[in-house]
Write a protein that holds these residues in place. Structure first.
Motif, PDB file in Angstrom:
ATOM      1  N   GLN A  71      -3.344 -17.745  -8.573  1.00  0.00           N
ATOM      2  CA  GLN A  71      -2.751 -16.529  -8.035  1.00  0.00           C
ATOM      3  C   GLN A  71      -1.489 -16.175  -8.804  1.00  0.00           C
ATOM      4  O   GLN A  71      -0.698 -17.052  -9.154  1.00  0.00           O
ATOM      5  CB  GLN A  71      -2.390 -16.738  -6.563  1.00  0.00           C
ATOM      6  CG  GLN A  71      -1.866 -15.474  -5.907  1.00  0.00           C
ATOM      7  CD  GLN A  71      -1.270 -15.765  -4.528  1.00  0.00           C
ATOM      8  OE1 GLN A  71      -0.266 -16.479  -4.412  1.00  0.00           O
ATOM      9  NE2 GLN A  71      -1.901 -15.238  -3.503  1.00  0.00           N
ATOM     10  N   GLN A  73       1.796 -13.810  -8.252  1.00  0.00           N
ATOM     11  CA  GLN A  73       2.564 -12.901  -7.404  1.00  0.00           C
ATOM     12  C   GLN A  73       3.479 -12.096  -8.306  1.00  0.00           C
ATOM     13  O   GLN A  73       4.162 -12.651  -9.165  1.00  0.00           O
ATOM     14  CB  GLN A  73       3.401 -13.686  -6.400  1.00  0.00           C
ATOM     15  CG  GLN A  73       2.544 -14.555  -5.497  1.00  0.00           C
ATOM     16  CD  GLN A  73       3.376 -15.302  -4.466  1.00  0.00           C
ATOM     17  OE1 GLN A  73       4.583 -15.129  -4.356  1.00  0.00           O
ATOM     18  NE2 GLN A  73       2.707 -16.153  -3.698  1.00  0.00           N
ATOM     19  N   LYS A  83      -3.695  -3.466  -9.028  1.00  0.00           N
ATOM     20  CA  LYS A  83      -4.081  -4.880  -9.088  1.00  0.00           C
ATOM     21  C   LYS A  83      -5.150  -5.095 -10.132  1.00  0.00           C
ATOM     22  O   LYS A  83      -5.110  -6.058 -10.899  1.00  0.00           O
ATOM     23  CB  LYS A  83      -4.692  -5.304  -7.743  1.00  0.00           C
ATOM     24  CG  LYS A  83      -3.711  -5.784  -6.725  1.00  0.00           C
ATOM     25  CD  LYS A  83      -4.536  -6.479  -5.656  1.00  0.00           C
ATOM     26  CE  LYS A  83      -3.739  -6.693  -4.403  1.00  0.00           C
ATOM     27  NZ  LYS A  83      -4.507  -7.446  -3.409  1.00  0.00           N
ATOM     28  N   LYS A  84      -6.117  -4.179 -10.129  1.00  0.00           N
ATOM     29  CA  LYS A  84      -7.222  -4.290 -11.087  1.00  0.00           C
ATOM     30  C   LYS A  84      -6.713  -4.215 -12.506  1.00  0.00           C
ATOM     31  O   LYS A  84      -7.121  -4.965 -13.382  1.00  0.00           O
ATOM     32  CB  LYS A  84      -8.211  -3.134 -10.853  1.00  0.00           C
ATOM     33  CG  LYS A  84      -9.473  -3.570 -10.201  1.00  0.00           C
ATOM     34  CD  LYS A  84     -10.640  -2.674 -10.642  1.00  0.00           C
ATOM     35  CE  LYS A  84     -11.935  -3.222 -10.094  1.00  0.00           C
ATOM     36  NZ  LYS A  84     -12.557  -2.344  -9.102  1.00  0.00           N
ATOM     37  N   ALA A  87      -4.992  -7.436 -13.424  1.00  0.00           N
ATOM     38  CA  ALA A  87      -5.950  -8.553 -13.467  1.00  0.00           C
ATOM     39  C   ALA A  87      -6.816  -8.468 -14.720  1.00  0.00           C
ATOM     40  O   ALA A  87      -7.082  -9.478 -15.384  1.00  0.00           O
ATOM     41  CB  ALA A  87      -6.811  -8.567 -12.213  1.00  0.00           C
ATOM     42  N   ASP A  95      -6.025 -13.951  -9.223  1.00  0.00           N
ATOM     43  CA  ASP A  95      -5.951 -13.194  -7.996  1.00  0.00           C
ATOM     44  C   ASP A  95      -4.520 -12.631  -7.962  1.00  0.00           C
ATOM     45  O   ASP A  95      -3.555 -13.393  -8.017  1.00  0.00           O
ATOM     46  CB  ASP A  95      -6.226 -14.187  -6.854  1.00  0.00           C
ATOM     47  CG  ASP A  95      -5.800 -13.666  -5.518  1.00  0.00           C
ATOM     48  OD1 ASP A  95      -5.863 -12.445  -5.324  1.00  0.00           O
ATOM     49  OD2 ASP A  95      -5.407 -14.498  -4.665  1.00  0.00           O
ATOM     50  N   ILE A  96      -4.392 -11.316  -7.936  1.00  0.00           N
ATOM     51  CA  ILE A  96      -3.055 -10.718  -7.999  1.00  0.00           C
ATOM     52  C   ILE A  96      -2.549 -10.430  -6.596  1.00  0.00           C
ATOM     53  O   ILE A  96      -3.240  -9.812  -5.783  1.00  0.00           O
ATOM     54  CB  ILE A  96      -3.088  -9.392  -8.798  1.00  0.00           C
ATOM     55  CG1 ILE A  96      -3.585  -9.627 -10.226  1.00  0.00           C
ATOM     56  CG2 ILE A  96      -1.712  -8.726  -8.787  1.00  0.00           C
ATOM     57  CD1 ILE A  96      -2.656 -10.408 -11.116  1.00  0.00           C
ATOM     58  N   LYS A  97      -1.355 -10.883  -6.327  1.00  0.00           N
ATOM     59  CA  LYS A  97      -0.740 -10.564  -5.041  1.00  0.00           C
ATOM     60  C   LYS A  97       0.496  -9.713  -5.317  1.00  0.00           C
ATOM     61  O   LYS A  97       1.471 -10.193  -5.912  1.00  0.00           O
ATOM     62  CB  LYS A  97      -0.361 -11.848  -4.304  1.00  0.00           C
ATOM     63  CG  LYS A  97       0.205 -11.573  -2.925  1.00  0.00           C
ATOM     64  CD  LYS A  97       0.455 -12.869  -2.192  1.00  0.00           C
ATOM     65  CE  LYS A  97       1.138 -12.593  -0.858  1.00  0.00           C
ATOM     66  NZ  LYS A  97       1.691 -13.812  -0.281  1.00  0.00           N
ATOM     67  N   ILE A  98       0.423  -8.455  -4.923  1.00  0.00           N
ATOM     68  CA  ILE A  98       1.575  -7.585  -5.141  1.00  0.00           C
ATOM     69  C   ILE A  98       2.563  -7.801  -4.004  1.00  0.00           C
ATOM     70  O   ILE A  98       2.202  -7.738  -2.835  1.00  0.00           O
ATOM     71  CB  ILE A  98       1.126  -6.116  -5.242  1.00  0.00           C
ATOM     72  CG1 ILE A  98       0.313  -5.937  -6.529  1.00  0.00           C
ATOM     73  CG2 ILE A  98       2.322  -5.179  -5.207  1.00  0.00           C
ATOM     74  CD1 ILE A  98      -0.125  -4.538  -6.818  1.00  0.00           C
TER      75      ILE A  98
END
Ligand code: ADP
Ligand code: K
Ligand code: ZN
Length: 433
Positions: A370, A372, A391-392, A395, A407-410
């Motif tokens: 991940q 962040q 996010k896309k 990524a 996995d991107i967590k904004i």
């Protein structure tokens, strides 16, 4: 301006002669005064008589961090403690810290090499430099401090922390130079922007940034945010601290002060020297250090060397950007990932703030990956679609650079912890297993 032209611009042949003389001397010193090195050399069946020139360096045994831990605290000193005038220690995130001791001469060489760096950045005795590396056992603060005094500049010994006050005094005292980690420079820049003091009121022109890996994209970010030139300064406690090398105005590689610290690049697996110019692990031999000589010390830093003469006129060998420490490399689902690659991608994308945290874990026998990252206030949106598209975007870019889809967590602006020293970019929960 060049601080020590004779040395910094010496032709390669003469430099090798000097290095050969000094290598012989340091090997003698280590062999006769440090039981640790004598034992190591005896185990390999060599004596100082086997060392004739710098080319013979490959005959010598390597030294690693564990050797310093095993001989904690003073086992590697090669002079009586009465000759040691200063101790420093590295943070040592795991296990015992690494302790180094300096003689008076070692300290004067340290301030000599830092002076070379500062002069290469364009700083002179007419300038004041705010030192915002931490003071104390960490080498950053006192190392930079000694160099500024040596060139006759005015030191502002701030140490790290107290960020509001840093900004105030930087403004009021008119510091032209700032010495700190790139992470802290970023935090200071952010604080200046939110302070409401116009950037034009600062006299800052030069950053001396190091002590942690940073990328070209980070350089651009810091240069534009602070309206300065940002230069690299490299070093490690075991060799002396910051100032083992520094960039020049060309910003095209970090000159290593090889009359004192002889660099080699070896394959980290076979430990054989790589072909000139190839990447590998950086290894140093201190050619003049009295207190605690380091022979073929494996830094774990991955980089390459450039032997061509630089446009600035210096012949001193240059080192390319450090990709990272081999210890910092993450292996995620079999793919090698360096935090610096993640940093580089985030800084390319204008929608994101240059702050990030990589969180790795293992769930059902599979690595999770991940990242962040903070989205810029202006780019933040309540609309789900927009955030998903963002996010896309990031990524996909990570996928093409790293070869792995994170996995991107904004996260909200300012929610990732800011660093006043070396930033912590990785949480690897797999290590807890
Ligand atoms: P610690 O090992 O506790 O971090 P040091 O302060 O001695 O203690 O850290 C030295 C290490 O910091 C180097 O080996 C390198 O990995 C990193 N480092 C220092 N300066 C730079 C730089 N300019 N660029 C990249 N990495 C750097
Ligand atoms: K460091
Ligand atoms: Zn140069």
């Amino acid at each position: 301006m060049i601080w020590n032209e004779t040395i910094e611009c010496m032709n390669r042949e003469e430099m090798r002669k000097l290095q050969s003389i000094r290598l012989r001397r340091i090997v003698e010193h280590a062999y006769h005064n440090s039981p640790f090195y004598r034992k190591k050399m005896q185990e390999m069946g060599i004596t100082p008589d086997d060392i004739h020139s710098i080319d013979d360096i490959v005959k010598l045994p390597f030294t690693v961090k564990q050797d310093l831990r095993d001989n904690y605290p003073f086992g590697l000193m090669a002079v009586p403690m009465s000759e040691i005038v200063r101790l420093h220690a590295s943070s040592g995130t795991t296990g015992k810290p690494i302790v180094v001791g300096y003689t008076r001469k070692d300290l004067s060489i340290w301030s000599e090499v830092v002076a070379r760096c500062l002069t290469a950045y364009g700083l002179t005795k007419n300038d004041s430099v705010q030192v915002s590396y931490g003071y104390g056992l960490f080498t950053g603060g006192l190392g930079a401090h000694g160099g500024v005094e040596n060139i006759g500049g005015t030191v502002i010994p701030m140490s790290s922390g107290n960020t509001q006050k840093q900004i105030q005094l930087m403004h009021d005292f008119g510091a032209k130079g700032l010495a700190c980690t790139p992470s802290y420079a970023l935090y200071l820049a952010e604080t200046i922007h939110s302070s409401g003091i116009p950037l034009e009121e600062f006299k800052l022109r030069v950053g001396a940034f190091g002590a942690e890996p940073w990328t070209e994209n980070m350089r651009k970010e810091l240069e534009s945010k602070l309206n300065i030139k940002a230069y690299d300064i490299y070093g490690l406690t075991e060799i002396c601290g910051p100032g083992v090398g520094g960039e020049c105005e060309c910003q095209n590689g970090t000159h290593l002060w090889e009359d004192h610290f002889f660099p080699e690049i070896v394959d980290p697996v076979t430990l054989q020297p790589v072909e000139p110019g190839q990447h590998g692990e950086l290894v140093f031999t201190t050619l003049t250090k009295e207190g605690m000589p380091m022979i073929r010390y494996r830094t774990r830093d991955l980089t390459h060397l450039i032997y061509e003469k630089c446009e600035c006129g210096r012949t001193a060998v240059r080192m390319g950007r450090i990709l990272g420490r081999s210890d910092d490399m993450l292996i995620i689902r079999g793919v090698n990932v360096f935090p610096s690659q993640v940093e580089s991608v985030i800084l390319e994308l204008p929608e994101f703030e240059p702050h990030y945290l990589i969180v790795v874990d293992r769930v059902n026998n599979t690595d999770t990956f991940q990242i962040q990252v903070e989205v810029r206030q202006e780019c933040y949106s309540d609309e789900m679609n927009k955030m998903i598209a963002l996010k896309k975007k990031i990524a996909n870019r990570m996928q093409s650079v790293i070869g792995l889809q994170p996995d991107i967590k904004i996260v909200e602006p300012r929610s990732i912890e800011r660093s006043m020293g070396k930033a912590k970019h990785v949480i690897d929960n797999r290590k807890l297993e």
